[in-house]
Scaffold this motif. Structure first.
Motif, PDB file in Angstrom:
ATOM      1  N   ILE A 151      41.065  89.312  53.136  1.00 40.10           N
ATOM      2  CA  ILE A 151      42.616  89.472  52.904  1.00 40.10           C
ATOM      3  C   ILE A 151      43.386  88.740  54.042  1.00 40.10           C
ATOM      4  N   THR A 152      44.542  88.417  53.925  1.00 35.18           N
ATOM      5  CA  THR A 152      45.447  88.147  55.027  1.00 35.18           C
ATOM      6  C   THR A 152      45.789  88.896  55.989  1.00 35.18           C
ATOM      7  N   GLN A 153      46.425  88.443  57.178  1.00 36.53           N
ATOM      8  CA  GLN A 153      46.618  89.452  58.409  1.00 36.53           C
ATOM      9  C   GLN A 153      47.716  90.382  58.031  1.00 36.53           C
ATOM     10  N   GLU A 154      48.600  90.013  57.132  1.00 35.46           N
ATOM     11  CA  GLU A 154      49.713  90.936  56.681  1.00 35.46           C
ATOM     12  C   GLU A 154      49.245  92.125  55.802  1.00 35.46           C
ATOM     13  N   GLU A 155      48.267  91.513  55.127  1.00 35.23           N
ATOM     14  CA  GLU A 155      47.829  92.507  54.176  1.00 35.23           C
ATOM     15  C   GLU A 155      46.652  93.673  54.781  1.00 35.23           C
ATOM     16  N   ALA A 178      53.690  94.578  63.733  1.00 37.78           N
ATOM     17  CA  ALA A 178      54.029  93.474  63.186  1.00 37.78           C
ATOM     18  C   ALA A 178      53.603  92.307  64.059  1.00 37.78           C
ATOM     19  N   ALA A 179      52.499  92.423  65.073  1.00 38.97           N
ATOM     20  CA  ALA A 179      51.829  91.458  65.763  1.00 38.97           C
ATOM     21  C   ALA A 179      51.068  90.472  65.051  1.00 38.97           C
ATOM     22  N   GLU A 185      57.205  88.709  56.828  1.00 33.91           N
ATOM     23  CA  GLU A 185      56.274  89.783  56.638  1.00 33.91           C
ATOM     24  C   GLU A 185      56.662  90.928  57.447  1.00 33.91           C
ATOM     25  N   THR A 186      57.350  90.708  58.619  1.00 34.66           N
ATOM     26  CA  THR A 186      57.723  91.721  59.548  1.00 34.66           C
ATOM     27  C   THR A 186      58.959  92.519  58.932  1.00 34.66           C
ATOM     28  N   GLU A 187      59.625  91.962  58.359  1.00 38.62           N
ATOM     29  CA  GLU A 187      60.608  92.584  57.414  1.00 38.62           C
ATOM     30  C   GLU A 187      60.094  93.573  56.483  1.00 38.62           C
TER      31      GLU A 187
END
Length: 254
Positions: A151-155, A178-179, A185-187
């Motif tokens: 999965i993605t970093q944000e996930e 949020a790093a 994605e941060t929002e």
């Protein structure tokens, strides 16, 4: 006030990483800790969550001294945390990763697990239900069966949130949530933190993305060389001369 630190100090040999820090984490709010690199932010988190025992000072949670309790006991009281590096079981599914979180609240023993007793099955169902509930809360029900390694970093960040929420916490410590993700994605993660507070969960975070912190946090503490140099609202912090000097004089990327 939910958590209070009194004269909290941590020394590693000759280095004082955190020095005499008094801070109150306010219930139902987004509390933030900022400061240049090496300011002692992660050490402060480690002291509050039980990963480190202070050299001196106290950590008080709901009026109870938890200074020397181990991390699992502090977690059972209702304190959860995420880490700067999101460590998931890469070869397990997203769902299985999150199920682990609620096992903290289960009532079966090793024998139940070996014999797969009725109690074991009932508690495991509770864990799965809780995992699905928090995955829905963080917006990941579409990837429950995917391997965490795919999965993605944000996930992965959202899975870490879900894992913390699965422990039924009262307060969640987020270490640089949020790093490594982009501004959109941060929002999204900022909105998720607001949603957590609306659900009655207190948030305390360390973050380097100043724009996000200034918009998001109700209360901010600034550390520099292990000492608290300022505390207050976003506006108070932005106009504080000591804070401006700490950032401009040190590592302004923090």
């Amino acid at each position: 006030m939910l958590i209070e630190t009194r004269n909290l100090t941590k020394q590693f040999g000759g280095l004082t990483a955190v020095k005499d820090v008094d801070f109150e984490i306010e219930k139902g709010k987004i509390n933030a800790i900022i400061g240049p690199n090496g300011a002692g932010k992660s050490t402060f988190f480690n002291l509050v969550s039980g990963s480190y025992i202070p050299t001196s000072g106290q950590v008080i949670y709901r009026g109870k001294d938890i200074t020397k309790l181990p991390p699992n006991k502090i977690a059972e009281l209702g304190v959860a945390r995420t880490f700067q590096t999101t460590n998931l079981f890469e070869q397990a599914t997203v769902l299985d990763n999150v199920i682990v979180g609620h096992r903290l609240r289960t009532k079966y023993n090793l024998l139940d697990a070996v014999l797969r007793t009725k109690r074991y099955k009932k508690e495991e169902k509770k864990c799965k239900d809780k995992a699905m509930e928090v995955l829905d809360f963080v917006g990941l029900t579409n990837i429950t069966d995917q391997l965490a390694g795919n999965i993605t970093q944000e996930e992965k960040k959202r899975v870490a949130f879900a894992l913390a929420l699965a422990t039924d916490p009262e307060v969640v410590f987020l270490d640089e949530p949020a790093a490594g993700i982009n501004s959109g994605e941060t929002e999204g993660l900022a909105e998720l933190m607001k949603k957590m507070v609306k659900r009655g969960i207190t948030v305390c975070l360390i973050e380097h993305k100043m724009q996000m912190i200034m918009k998001l946090a109700d209360k901010i503490m600034v550390l520099n060389y292990g000492e608290k140099i300022a505390e207050g609202s976003s506006e108070e912090i932005m106009n504080n001369q000591d804070v401006i000097e700490a950032y401009l004089g040190g590592d302004a990327s923090a």
